[in-house]
Design a protein around this motif. Structure first.
Motif, PDB file in Angstrom:
ATOM      1  N   ILE A 195      28.794  35.817  48.128  1.00 40.17           N
ATOM      2  CA  ILE A 195      30.153  35.866  48.078  1.00 40.17           C
ATOM      3  C   ILE A 195      30.924  37.220  48.129  1.00 40.17           C
ATOM      4  CG2 ILE A 195      32.113  34.756  46.784  1.00 40.17           C
ATOM      5  CD1 ILE A 195      30.399  32.673  47.786  1.00 40.17           C
ATOM      6  N   LEU A 200      31.059  38.440  51.667  1.00 32.63           N
ATOM      7  CA  LEU A 200      31.868  37.750  52.544  1.00 32.63           C
ATOM      8  C   LEU A 200      33.208  38.049  52.213  1.00 32.63           C
ATOM      9  CD1 LEU A 200      32.241  35.415  54.749  1.00 32.63           C
ATOM     10  CD2 LEU A 200      31.938  33.850  53.015  1.00 32.63           C
ATOM     11  N   ILE A 251      36.010  39.594  54.828  1.00 36.41           N
ATOM     12  CA  ILE A 251      37.322  38.834  55.230  1.00 36.41           C
ATOM     13  C   ILE A 251      38.644  39.626  54.858  1.00 36.41           C
ATOM     14  CG2 ILE A 251      38.935  36.738  54.397  1.00 36.41           C
ATOM     15  CD1 ILE A 251      36.294  36.281  56.178  1.00 36.41           C
ATOM     16  N   THR A 283      34.346  35.675  39.157  1.00 31.91           N
ATOM     17  CA  THR A 283      34.100  34.640  40.378  1.00 31.91           C
ATOM     18  C   THR A 283      35.104  34.067  40.904  1.00 31.91           C
ATOM     19  OG1 THR A 283      32.137  34.190  38.934  1.00 31.91           O
ATOM     20  CG2 THR A 283      32.575  32.527  40.694  1.00 31.91           C
ATOM     21  N   ILE A 284      36.217  33.589  39.825  1.00 30.58           N
ATOM     22  CA  ILE A 284      37.438  33.206  40.503  1.00 30.58           C
ATOM     23  C   ILE A 284      38.165  34.202  41.433  1.00 30.58           C
ATOM     24  CG2 ILE A 284      39.838  32.239  39.689  1.00 30.58           C
ATOM     25  CD1 ILE A 284      38.513  31.499  37.167  1.00 30.58           C
ATOM     26  N   TYR A 307      36.793  36.395  43.446  1.00 36.88           N
ATOM     27  CA  TYR A 307      36.235  36.273  44.810  1.00 36.88           C
ATOM     28  C   TYR A 307      36.436  35.270  45.536  1.00 36.88           C
ATOM     29  CZ  TYR A 307      32.596  39.197  42.565  1.00 36.88           C
ATOM     30  OH  TYR A 307      32.036  40.213  41.894  1.00 36.88           O
ATOM     31  N   GLY A 308      36.511  33.994  44.843  1.00 30.81           N
ATOM     32  CA  GLY A 308      37.113  32.548  45.427  1.00 30.81           C
ATOM     33  C   GLY A 308      38.541  32.863  45.935  1.00 30.81           C
ATOM     34  N   ALA A 309      39.463  33.444  45.094  1.00 32.58           N
ATOM     35  CA  ALA A 309      40.678  33.327  45.539  1.00 32.58           C
ATOM     36  C   ALA A 309      40.890  34.577  46.713  1.00 32.58           C
ATOM     37  CB  ALA A 309      41.560  34.174  44.423  1.00 32.58           C
ATOM     38  N   LEU A 365      38.613  35.018  49.137  1.00 34.24           N
ATOM     39  CA  LEU A 365      38.109  34.210  50.365  1.00 34.24           C
ATOM     40  C   LEU A 365      39.164  33.554  50.750  1.00 34.24           C
ATOM     41  CD1 LEU A 365      34.354  33.169  49.664  1.00 34.24           C
ATOM     42  CD2 LEU A 365      35.330  34.862  51.177  1.00 34.24           C
ATOM     43  N   LEU A 366      39.878  32.437  49.612  1.00 29.11           N
ATOM     44  CA  LEU A 366      40.686  31.694  50.027  1.00 29.11           C
ATOM     45  C   LEU A 366      41.979  32.300  50.487  1.00 29.11           C
ATOM     46  CD1 LEU A 366      41.471  28.436  50.028  1.00 29.11           C
ATOM     47  CD2 LEU A 366      42.228  28.583  47.987  1.00 29.11           C
ATOM     48  N   GLY A 421      41.282  34.185  53.887  1.00 26.57           N
ATOM     49  CA  GLY A 421      41.121  33.290  55.105  1.00 26.57           C
ATOM     50  C   GLY A 421      42.272  32.592  55.518  1.00 26.57           C
ATOM     51  N   LEU A 422      43.249  32.627  54.647  1.00 22.98           N
ATOM     52  CA  LEU A 422      44.432  31.913  55.042  1.00 22.98           C
ATOM     53  C   LEU A 422      45.450  32.865  55.645  1.00 22.98           C
ATOM     54  CD1 LEU A 422      45.246  29.243  52.123  1.00 22.98           C
ATOM     55  CD2 LEU A 422      44.683  28.728  54.405  1.00 22.98           C
TER      56      LEU A 422
END
Lengths: 287, 628
Positions: free
Chosen positions: B249, B252, B256, B288-289, B291-293, B295-296, B299-300
């Protein structure tokens, strides 16, 4: 025979994920990476409701359904819809991001240990066909069969299912025929996510409440999906049970630490031999 | 805005990078502390890994999540060699690169066959298997406990101190990024963007989609292997559980954030991750949150990461500064220069048959198209025109029948081989890759016929320079003929439809193709565009090419076709000159309709000036190679 029961039970869990992938694929043309994460979310709802707060089982199911369904709605709006026309891997990236946020939030709230939850209190062990099993195993296997065949009928026998099939074939043409593809897409995400949420408390005695299993389930679910043929519910059932059996017998005869390697080998071998899955139809090139 | 475009304009840039490199390399001697040096090392290691992902994700458009598996292969190979074979960091790095290449190719083959999701998941599955595969190798890799006791790096017998190892890492990363820049800003980089736009287009310009993908994926594995080896030396310990989801993650997210379609974005992304969530204790719980943010949101919101934002700003400024200089360059390019002559080729179809399900789309079709002539293939929708063209191109495999070029059988060849046999084509919806200039798009038409090895490209050997010069020369000649020379450096994908169609036509002839297939090349064009098209088609004809034209615009066909083949329900209804087919009863009944004379098509002696307009709207669905 104990391996058969164990394999079928594991296979049922994988099939749940893959069937969820099918629903969002058929409804919106997108495979929802977060499907397994919603299932795990459901297991944590069970942990929270039953182990921490002593709620009734029925209420836990309702909460899991609503929370996961809401998650599916948010995901479609946030991670899928804005990228509708961008193609490529953009949606996959945002879905992985969304899933990672779910994992992060669960770890933050509940920690990273796997926690047992008892839901049905059916932990008696029975013998049948020379193998040991628990009543819950039967519940899981039956649930997978009912879900798989139910979805099959829904897809091929109802107007909404046929609309979904039309949409996967040609989104623009389906729109011209008056199919509301946008409503179909968001509906698919909500239904698939809610379904995963409800399955959470059902599988939790098998999987425990553990944030780290989501990614494993997501990958195995996808393996099952590809092996069974994307969009084919019956194929997915067969592939799910097959993968589960390979894991169970592999654990027994090769060693528990190598069962994933066996699944991978099976997956690669089938991919090389049948690039469209076991029951996948050969689609004409998208030219 | 693209790096390829920006790169072609800035000859002075390498100097900037040499200065930057020298400063970074000299940081220990400029007094940077040990912990900061460590951070730079970690950034370099992560950036190497990320740059490999960028090659497949950003340029080839395939999301592979297996960088961590390759990285682990490099780490274990390097660590094992350092401990058990010879402690020489050069040997270890080379071995790690080879191991990474092998792992990359082996793991890429099954996933790349299907691409997209399948590649993402098969490659990620590999990551989950790392601990058990390591365990398979037994005690020499330390099993689940990890590989311990990796010695301090030596190079030719000399032990590298802290500063020495730092310098090594910076040099390895610097060399790799220089090579990567050369690879990406080249025909190879263009071939990846062509593939990303559409595998159909990749075949049409003579490159095999599968081989191109595999190349990108395999090359992307090398830096990850090097990074793994350097990380093993840096930590002197390898744990099999450190190669997991989190690292995947992080890589990635760095890609991004930095911008996947850039060379140096990898460094930016790696630096952000290193200074942000990876090191900071504030972030620890929320990493972790975060990383997710990343990516989200990345990506957007970020089309091509932060580097993409920067390039857009720079490009915008450039555009406004250059605007005034450009004016005077207009109108100098004339149409006097013709297109280069091609080898005359006779296309012959014999009994070509293709059925989809039980429905014969093309049924026993035979005709001949001659060099220096325009052969028009006409007929109602569903009569098998485009299917015939796709059979010639190799996108479909014929059930029966033979396609020959000058008596050479090309039936059943894959599209890229048909293309290399001298067949160029255009598409109903123009396929113009994003991120390339007009000149670069034109040059992609020569990918199949003037290949340069990757080594020559990466090292900028003379053979690469010669090819570039040649491409440039041919490109100028064709752009001149198309009257596009003044827009040679413009972003091709933002051109108007008519111009993109002209560019596609130019690309189809750029590789010296002797057979040109034009699929509804006039649809959507206005009067002026069509007049221009007719002028260019005349030039292509004069160069000796065989032109096969699928067209609905009957007035245009009447104006330019030397030979007409009419299809109806997959069969040849009639063939002959325009005069012959116009009075053919079968054609009147089956295609033109009895009212043909009333529609005014007869008065088209002045067709090119009388503005033939499209009589059938372009079908929006099922067009060849729609992206996605």
């Amino acid at each position: 025979m104990t391996e058969v029961w164990a394999g079928l039970t594991t296979g049922a869990v994988y099939a749940f994920i893959a069937l969820g992938y099918n629903v969002t694929y058929l409804a919106g043309g997108v495979i929802n990476f977060a499907q397994a994460y919603f299932l795990v979310l459901g297991t944590f709802v069970a942990y929270w409701g039953l182990e921490q707060h002593d709620l009734s089982v029925a209420l836990v199911f309702v909460i899991a359904l609503v929370v996961a369904g809401l998650g599916g709605f948010v995901e479609e709006r946030l991670a899928i819809r804005p990228l509708r026309r961008s193609g490529g891997s953009a949606e996959l990236v945002t879905m992985i991001g969304f899933s990672t946020i779910i994992t992060g939030a669960l770890v933050l709230a509940f920690g990273s240990n796997a926690m047992p939850v008892s839901v049905f209190h059916l932990d008696t062990t029975h013998e049948a066909f020379g193998g040991r099993f628990q009543p819950l195993d039967i519940v899981l296997i039956a649930a997978a069969l009912v879900l798989g065949f139910g979805l099959h009928l829904l897809t091929h026998r109802t107007r909404i299912g046929l609309a979904a099939l039309a949409q996967t074939d040609d989104r623009e043409a389906a729109q011209l025929r008056g199919i509301n593809v946008s409503a179909l897409s968001i509906g698919g995400f909500i239904i698939a996510a809610a379904l995963a949420g409800v399955l959470g408390p059902i599988v939790v005695e098998q999987t425990f409440a553990s944030a780290s299993i989501a990614v494993v389930l997501a990958v195995k679910g996808f393996v099952v999906l590809v092996l069974g043929g994307v969009g084919s519910h019956r194929g997915v059932l067969v592939a799910g049970f097959t993968v589960g059996l390979v894991e169970a017998f592999g654990s027994r005869y090769v060693g528990p630490s190598y069962r994933d390697d066996l699944v991978f080998l099976l997956f690669v071998a089938v991919l090389m031999a049948f690039p469209n899955g076991i029951s996948g139809k050969r689609r004409a090139r998208a030219v | 805005m693209s790096r390829l475009m920006a790169g072609s304009r800035t000859a002075g840039r390498p100097l900037v990078w040499i200065v930057v490199f020298a400063v970074v390399a000299g940081l220990p001697w400029l007094g940077l502390g040990a912990s900061d040096l460590r951070t730079v090392i970690l950034i370099a290691i992560l950036a190497l890994t990320v740059s490999g992902l960028n090659l497949s994700l950003g340029y080839a458009g395939e999301l592979a999540l297996g960088q961590v598996a390759v990285y682990a292969a490099g780490a274990y190979t390097g660590g094992y060699i350092a401990i058990s074979v010879v402690n020489d960091v050069v040997v270890a790095l080379l071995a790690a690169a080879v191991a990474a290449l092998v792992v990359g190719i082996v793991t890429g083959i099954p996933g790349l066959r299907l691409g997209h999701w399948t590649l993402a998941i098969t490659s990620f599955f590999m990551v989950l298997l790392i601990p058990s595969i390591v365990n398979l190798f037994g005690d020499r890799l330390g099993r689940y406990d990890g590989l311990q006791g990796i010695p301090i790096a030596k190079i030719f017998g000399h032990e590298l101190g802290t500063n020495g190892f730092y310098l090594l890492v910076v040099v390895v990363a610097g060399l790799w990024f220089a090579l990567l820049r050369n690879l990406v800003m080249s025909n190879f980089g263009a071939s990846l963007l062509v593939l990303k736009e559409s595998p159909v287009l990749a075949g049409a310009v003579g490159t095999s989609p599968y081989v191109t993908k595999l190349k990108a994926y395999a090359i992307g594995a090398v830096p990850a292997g090097l990074a793994g080896c350097l990380a093993a030396y840096q930590d002197s310990y390898i744990s099999p559980v450190s190669f997991g989801l989190d690292l995947t993650i992080v890589i990635l997210a760095a890609s991004i954030l930095g911008g996947a379609m850039t060379v140096y974005g990898a460094i930016v992304g790696a630096a952000i991750m290193q200074y942000g969530p990876l090191e900071s204790t504030v972030f620890e719980k929320y990493a972790t949150i975060a990383y997710g943010a990343f990516l989200l949101l990345g990506g957007l919101l970020l089309r091509n990461g932060l580097a993409g934002v920067a390039t857009s700003v720079v490009g915008y400024l450039r555009l406004h500064v250059r605007h005034h200089e450009q004016e005077s360059a207009q109108d100098t390019a004339g149409a006097l220069i013709g297109l280069p002559d091609v080898e005359p080729t006779v296309l012959r179809l014999t009994g070509l048959t293709k059925a989809f399900g039980g429905n014969a789309a093309v049924d026993d079709v035979s005709f001949v198209a001659l060099p220096g002539q325009i052969t028009a293939l006409i007929g109602p929708n569903g009569s098998g025109k485009t299917t015939t063209m796709n059979l010639i191109s190799g996108y479909y495999r014929a059930d029966r029948g033979v396609v020959t070029l000058n008596d050479r059988d090309v039936t059943g060849l894959p599209p890229h081989k048909v293309s290399r046999s001298g067949v160029g084509r255009t598409f109903q919806t123009p396929l113009v890759p994003r991120g390339l200039t007009v000149r670069q798009v034109l040059t992609t038409g020569r990918l199949g016929t003037s290949p340069v090895s990757l080594v020559a490209t990466a090292l900028r050997l003379p053979v690469h320079r010669r090819t570039v010069a040649q491409d440039h020369e041919v490109g100028d000649r064709i752009l001149g003929a198309l009257r596009l020379l003044d827009r040679a450096d413009a972003d091709a994908s933002s051109l108007a439809l008519g111009t993109r169609r002209m560019l596609e036509l130019g690309r189809a002839v750029a590789g010296g193709s002797s057979l040109i297939l034009l699929d509804e090349v006039a649809s959507g064009l206005d009067e002026a565009d069509i007049a221009e098209l007719v002028r260019i088609l005349e030039q292509v004809k004069r160069a000796g090419a065989t032109i096969l034209l699928v067209e609905h615009n009957f007035a245009l066909v009447r104006a330019i076709a030397d030979h007409v083949v009419v299809l109806g329900e997959g069969r040849v209804l009639a063939a002959g000159s325009i005069g012959e087919i116009e009075v053919d009863p079968a054609v009147l009944k089956g295609y033109l309709g009895d009212g043909v004379e009333v529609t005014g098509t007869r008065s088209s002696e002045h067709a090119s000036s009388r503005a033939p307009t499209d009589i059938t709207p372009d079908r929006p669905t099922g067009t060849l190679g729609r992206p996605g």
